[in-house]
Each structure stands twice: as structure tokens, then as C-alpha cells.
Motif scaffolding. Sequence first.
Motif, short mmCIF file in Angstrom:
data_model
loop_
_atom_site.label_atom_id
_atom_site.label_comp_id
_atom_site.label_asym_id
_atom_site.label_seq_id
_atom_site.Cartn_x
_atom_site.Cartn_y
_atom_site.Cartn_z
N ASP A 1 0.84 -1.15 0.13
CA ASP A 1 -0.20 -0.10 0.06
C ASP A 1 0.71 1.29 0.09
OD1 ASP A 1 -2.16 1.96 0.17
OD2 ASP A 1 -2.73 1.30 2.23
N ASP A 2 1.42 1.90 -1.31
CA ASP A 2 2.15 2.65 -1.24
C ASP A 2 3.59 2.16 -0.76
OD1 ASP A 2 3.09 5.06 -2.07
OD2 ASP A 2 2.50 6.18 -0.39
N GLU A 3 3.99 2.78 0.51
CA GLU A 3 5.16 2.59 0.83
C GLU A 3 5.19 1.37 2.10
OE1 GLU A 3 8.73 4.01 0.43
OE2 GLU A 3 7.86 4.53 -1.27
N ARG A 4 3.98 1.22 2.31
CA ARG A 4 3.74 0.19 3.67
C ARG A 4 3.39 -1.16 3.05
NH1 ARG A 4 4.89 1.44 8.16
NH2 ARG A 4 3.53 -0.31 8.95
N ILE A 5 3.89 -2.23 3.87
CA ILE A 5 3.80 -3.53 3.58
C ILE A 5 3.10 -4.27 4.72
CG2 ILE A 5 5.42 -5.45 3.07
CD1 ILE A 5 7.85 -3.45 2.90
N SER A 6 2.40 -5.21 4.25
CA SER A 6 1.93 -5.95 5.37
C SER A 6 1.77 -7.57 4.56
CB SER A 6 0.28 -5.82 5.17
OG SER A 6 -0.47 -5.88 4.06
N LEU A 7 1.97 -8.43 5.86
CA LEU A 7 2.13 -9.81 5.31
C LEU A 7 0.96 -10.50 5.63
CD1 LEU A 7 5.65 -10.20 7.20
CD2 LEU A 7 5.29 -9.34 4.88
N THR A 8 0.87 -11.86 4.76
CA THR A 8 -0.31 -12.70 4.98
C THR A 8 0.37 -13.94 5.79
OG1 THR A 8 0.49 -13.94 2.78
CG2 THR A 8 -1.39 -12.11 2.68
N ALA A 9 -0.15 -14.06 6.87
CA ALA A 9 0.55 -15.01 7.91
C ALA A 9 0.45 -16.60 7.33
CB ALA A 9 -0.79 -15.35 8.98
#
Length: 493
Positions: free
Chosen positions: A438-446
Amino acid sequence: MDAPFGKLHNPGMFRTIEVPLWALLLLVGFAAVTFASHFLFPSVRWFFRRWAERLVARLNARLVRPIEPFKLARRMDTVNRVIHDPDVARAIVDHAREEGVPEQVAFETARRYAREIVPGFSALLYFGVATRLAQWLSRSLYRVRVSGEADAMAGVDPKATVVFVLNHRSNMDYVLVTWLVARRAALAYAVGEWARRWPLGPLIRAMGGYFVRRRDLNPLYRKVLARYVQIATENGVTQAIFPEGRLSRDGALHAPKLGILSYIIADHDHERTHDVVFVPVAVNYERVLEDRALIAAQAGAANPFRLRWWMVIRYLWRHMQLRLTGRFTRFGYAAVAFGRPVSLRRFLWSGHEDPAAALGAVLMARVEEVLPVLPMALVCEALIDGARDIETVARHLSSRAATLQAAGHVVHADIRDAKQAVSVALRMLEVRNVVALDDERISLTAKFGPILQFYARTLPRNPSVAADRHPAALQDAPSKDRPTDNADALGEP
């Protein structure tokens, strides 16, 4: 004497007779086979033999290590040489006594083992087809990088038998090293039972690969295998072995299995034979095609992934669709690095209580010493450590890359533009639905945390960094389903 000339002959010799069509075809067929076997086939064999000899002569003129006569021998000649070896003969007698069978039965068992193991090398297939296909496949899937080859091979005795020792990351290892070493020599591989099925079996055997059983071993089989390896080594056959014995299921390097190494050491006589030089070769990938299958096997899945022909066809079809639609991008870097060679003669002179175990440990240490460092592994390491924005991941990549470079490892990443290297790696993870951007943000999928663990372990071990980070750092909220791209076109179970 007054009879006409024509009456001197038996008129039955020129009488027309009728025969069934099938009998005529059978007679013609037998005549054709006889003619071919006695006249045509010897001429054809002579023609192709002369042509093959000229081909081998041209190849040997450009190869650093020419093809050995032993490798060009007829396969059945090598089989007979192995099964009539004195050590194998003694093993046959012991096997017959232990199993309670006649010696002739034990001899036929040894012959079957030898026919299973011994390859039948084809120079035309190896250099004319296999190496070119391997080069095209490697470069079409990866950005191939090679380092250290010239330095590693510079001091190797030209008369020594060379054995390349590789870590085992992927089945692409065979493909990569085959064409990378093609200008130096023709390699002989030890291949597992998975490759014995048609059509892989005849193809791999023609390329010089010899098959090694992983199960159902007995002393007679081990002796036949040992003598083939020892005879090939004594005759200067350039080989490539994978001491780990199987693909790494968790991404890390593993302790060596000493089977083939122990065979080579047991037969080595420095006063009678040429030296054997082991050349460590480290291989690493930003994308291992079989990664999810390996992770599932490591986790002890109830239904471990097994390759089937219809799966291969499905993957190839999906891969072709991506290429035809222009959506295919390569799977990042595939890096190969050559390490410091080990002379067996000098190694044995130094004295060791268990030479095979000591040699295996030294070789794996030298493989790790030159293990290439790739951006994907550093990005996965940063994500496991808790980084959740591109800037933080880029700083981690720059810092760790500098540290690993100082330790002597080749880092295949543009540190001057670390953010771009990170973005490329994150995109590869995103199309596999491992991360969400999300733009510069990173999220992980467990769900896909084990993939990050797998690639983080492909880095060289560092005492200052935990060898196995806790997966709790991966528990981010699952992202929405995203359309998959070419990253899973091959190798996904």
C-alpha cells in the motif's frame, strides 16, 4: 544327345507358383533383415562411428578438460568391467551365501545393478542439445550470475580428476551447472531414483548421469556403485555431486552425506593414481521453483507433493500462456559461485581420524564461504525482523549487504539504489500473494510466512543474527486475494 536344348532342363524350375501374400512379405522381410545386419548396419555403424570420432576430436580441441576415453566406451563394456571387478566378485559370493541363492543368481543381480547405474554418454546429445537447451532455459527463467570460476580453476592440476561439490537448492542446479561448465568439461552427475522414469531416464543416461538408489540398499548394490564411482574417478571422469543428498527443504545448508565421498577416498592411492581435486560450488536462487513443495515436505504434510506428468503439462501450459500474453517476467537472480578447491592428496597427507567426515565438513564450509547473497533473501530477513515499509527494508538491505560483502560473499544487488532492489523483490512476493503493498507500507499474509522463513535461511549463517527467527513476527492481518502472475506458473503444488 539329339534332344532339343530346352528339354535338357527341368521345366519345374521355371514354373510359376502361387504363395500367400503374408508368406511373400515374410520372406522379403527376412531377406531385408539379413541384408541389413550383414551389409547395411556395419556400414552405417562405421559411418556414424567415424563421424562421432571427428566430433569428439573437435570438442576435445576446445575443452579445457577433454572427454575421457572411459566415458566414450560402450556402455555394456563398462557394465562388464564393473561386474567382473575382483571386489564385486567377492561381494557376489558374499551376497549368494547370505541370501542362500546360487552364485549365478547373485551374479545376474549384480549385472542388473550395474546396468541400472552405468550411463551411456552421447557427446552429440550433451554438447549439441543439452547444453544449448540448458543455457536457453536458465537465461529465460533467471538472471544468471557467475563468480569465482577463473580463480577457482586456475591452480588445478590438468591431470587431476575434478569433482564439483554443490549445495542442492533446486532441480535447476543440474541445468545451471551443465552449461556453465560446458566449455571446460562434460559432467557426470549422480541422479536420484526420481529421474529413472521414461523419458527422463534414457535422456539423463545419455548425458552421462548415473542413477543412485536412495532406498532398498544392500551390500552388493553399494559395492557395485562404489566400484563404478571409483573406476570413473580413476579414469579422470569429471563429476558433480550433491553431498546434502536431497533438495534443501528449509532453505538452509545441511550436513553432508558421505556415500560417494567415502567411495572416492577409500580407493585413492596417491602413489598410484592422479590427484582428485574437489571444487566447491555454491548455488542460490531468488525463486526456487519447488519452494512450496519443499516447505510442505518439511512441515510433514499428510499428502506431500509429488510430481506427476499431468502437473508438468499444466505448469508448462500456464507458463506458455504467460509468455504469449507478455505477462511473464523472470524469477530474479540465479547465482553460482566457485570456492577454494581441495586437493584430496594434500588433505589425506594432513591426517584425519575420519577422512570422509572431515572432508565433507570442509567442503560444505567452503560452499557456505562463497554462498551468493541475493536481494530476495535480505528482504525476507528484514520482513521477519519486523520491517513494514520500503525505506526500512532498504536500510536493512544496505547494511546487511555491506556486512556480508566484507565477509567475502558476493552480493548480487545494486546497493546504491537499494529501494529499487527492494521494490523488485517485493513485487515478486506480491504476485505470489505473500505480501500486500500500500504505497510505501507492507503487510504480510500469515498463511505464507514459511516462504519468508525459507528464503531468509538461504543467507550465509551469521553468529550475530538468529539462525531461525520466530514466526510470530509474521502474523499480520491477511490481505485480500490478489490475482496471481507468473511467479506460480511453475513448481507450485
